[in-house]
Structure formats: C-alpha cells, structure tokens
Design an enzyme around this catalytic site. Structure first.
Site, PDB file in Angstrom:
ATOM      1  N   HIS A  55       0.851  -1.191   0.000  1.00 39.57           N
ATOM      2  CA  HIS A  55       0.000   0.000   0.000  1.00 39.57           C
ATOM      3  C   HIS A  55       0.887   1.242   0.000  1.00 39.57           C
ATOM      4  O   HIS A  55       2.053   1.186   0.418  1.00 39.57           O
ATOM      5  CB  HIS A  55      -0.901  -0.003   1.231  1.00 39.57           C
ATOM      6  CG  HIS A  55      -1.978  -1.034   1.196  1.00 39.57           C
ATOM      7  ND1 HIS A  55      -3.114  -0.941   1.964  1.00 39.57           N
ATOM      8  CD2 HIS A  55      -2.107  -2.182   0.486  1.00 39.57           C
ATOM      9  CE1 HIS A  55      -3.894  -1.980   1.730  1.00 39.57           C
ATOM     10  NE2 HIS A  55      -3.289  -2.762   0.841  1.00 39.57           N
ATOM     11  N   GLU A  57       1.087   3.896   1.848  1.00 40.90           N
ATOM     12  CA  GLU A  57       1.669   4.288   3.133  1.00 40.90           C
ATOM     13  C   GLU A  57       2.805   3.357   3.530  1.00 40.90           C
ATOM     14  O   GLU A  57       3.840   3.812   4.034  1.00 40.90           O
ATOM     15  CB  GLU A  57       0.597   4.284   4.237  1.00 40.90           C
ATOM     16  CG  GLU A  57      -0.516   5.295   4.015  1.00 40.90           C
ATOM     17  CD  GLU A  57      -1.706   4.726   3.250  1.00 40.90           C
ATOM     18  OE1 GLU A  57      -2.796   5.304   3.376  1.00 40.90           O
ATOM     19  OE2 GLU A  57      -1.567   3.711   2.531  1.00 40.90           O
ATOM     20  N   CYS A  85      -6.011   2.254   5.685  1.00 43.16           N
ATOM     21  CA  CYS A  85      -6.709   1.005   5.991  1.00 43.16           C
ATOM     22  C   CYS A  85      -6.191   0.466   7.329  1.00 43.16           C
ATOM     23  O   CYS A  85      -5.216   0.996   7.876  1.00 43.16           O
ATOM     24  CB  CYS A  85      -6.469  -0.007   4.870  1.00 43.16           C
ATOM     25  SG  CYS A  85      -4.811  -0.720   4.900  1.00 43.16           S
ATOM     26  N   CYS A  88      -2.363  -0.303   7.247  1.00 52.56           N
ATOM     27  CA  CYS A  88      -1.550   0.911   7.207  1.00 52.56           C
ATOM     28  C   CYS A  88      -1.651   1.681   8.521  1.00 52.56           C
ATOM     29  O   CYS A  88      -0.664   2.255   8.978  1.00 52.56           O
ATOM     30  CB  CYS A  88      -1.955   1.774   6.024  1.00 52.56           C
ATOM     31  SG  CYS A  88      -1.567   1.003   4.437  1.00 52.56           S
TER      32      CYS A  88
END
Length: 158
Positions: A55, A57, A85, A88
């Site tokens: 992801h 991040e 999410c 993250c």
C-alpha cells in the site's frame, strides 16, 4: 490547513494518480515529510508486485525508515490520499509519526470497492468467530523465545 499542507497533499494525490495510470495498484499515494521536505513517497503497488502489503503508506514508510536509518518517524508527517486502511494504520502507529493528513475517507474508498469495514469487523470478533481460522499451537515453545527476548539486555526496545 496551511499552504504547505495543500502542497504535500497534492503530491500524495498526484502519486495516487501516477499509480492508477500505470496500473500498479489502487488509486492511493502517500508522502512523508520532515522539516517541510518530502523524504519519501509511495503509491499503491499491490497488483504490479503481487504484494498485498504494498500500500502507498507502507511503501513510503519503508523508504522513509531506510533513509533515516530508523524504525521510527517521530519528527515526520504523513500525507496520504485516503484514510489509512487497518494494516496501514497499524504500520503508522508502529512508525510513530507526529501527524497524519488524509484526503478521501474510508467511506469514499468503499464507494470505489475498497471497503475495509470487513477487516474492522473481523478485528473485533473473538478468534474462533473470524472468517479465517486461527489456531493456537506450540505456545510453550513460543513463550521460551519471548522470555529470552525479555531477559536479553541487548535487545532494542520499541
């Protein structure tokens, strides 16, 4: 919100666009800022790397930690194109930045089929009620390692 905040958020949004345009993964981008300078950036690379943890991040946090030679981002600010999410969010808390700014929220993400509510719900369930089976085995052997870690004066606490 300051002009600098807008600048850094736009960079995160631009990265999200770059990732989406290149079919690298979902439309998510992040930048990490220290002393008003971008020190790391990332966009979602889940589908292009076959890595469900790639992801935006996470990619940016890894780069920032490598650059700073540290597992913590105490003096940093994260700008991300969407509310993080659960995965993250966990990584952000472990990295310990001083602040996080986000553009879209989790409801906006759900509208485009990135709905994390299932994970939030699963986290609250007892282990034996989760969709994926979790089974506790060899706990005593695992506890020996934990005891040795706790008693080792050379471990780096975090």
């Amino acid at each position: 919100m300051t002009e600098k905040d807008s600048y850094f958020m736009q960079k995160a949004i631009d990265l999200a666009q770059k990732g989406a345009d290149s079919n690298s993964g979902g439309p998510f981008g992040a930048v990490i800022v220290m002393d008003n300078k971008i020190i790391a950036e990332g966009y979602n690379r889940v589908t292009s790397t076959n890595d469900p943890t790639a992801h935006a991040e996470i990619v940016a946090i890894k780069k920032a930690c490598e650059k700073l030679n540290s597992f913590q981002l105490d003096d940093c600010v994260i700008y991300t194109s969407c509310e993080p999410c659960p995965m993250c969010l966990g990584a952000i808390y472990w990295a310990r930045p001083k602040k996080v700014y986000y553009a879209c929220n989790r409801n906006d993400a759900a509208v485009i089929d990135f709905d994390d509510q299932f994970i939030y719900t699963e986290i609250q369930k007892k282990l034996d009620q989760r969709k994926i089976e979790f089974q506790n085995i060899m706990r005593q052997e695992g506890l020996k390692l934990f005891k040795a870690w706790k008693n080792n004066p050379n471990t780096v606490k975090y």
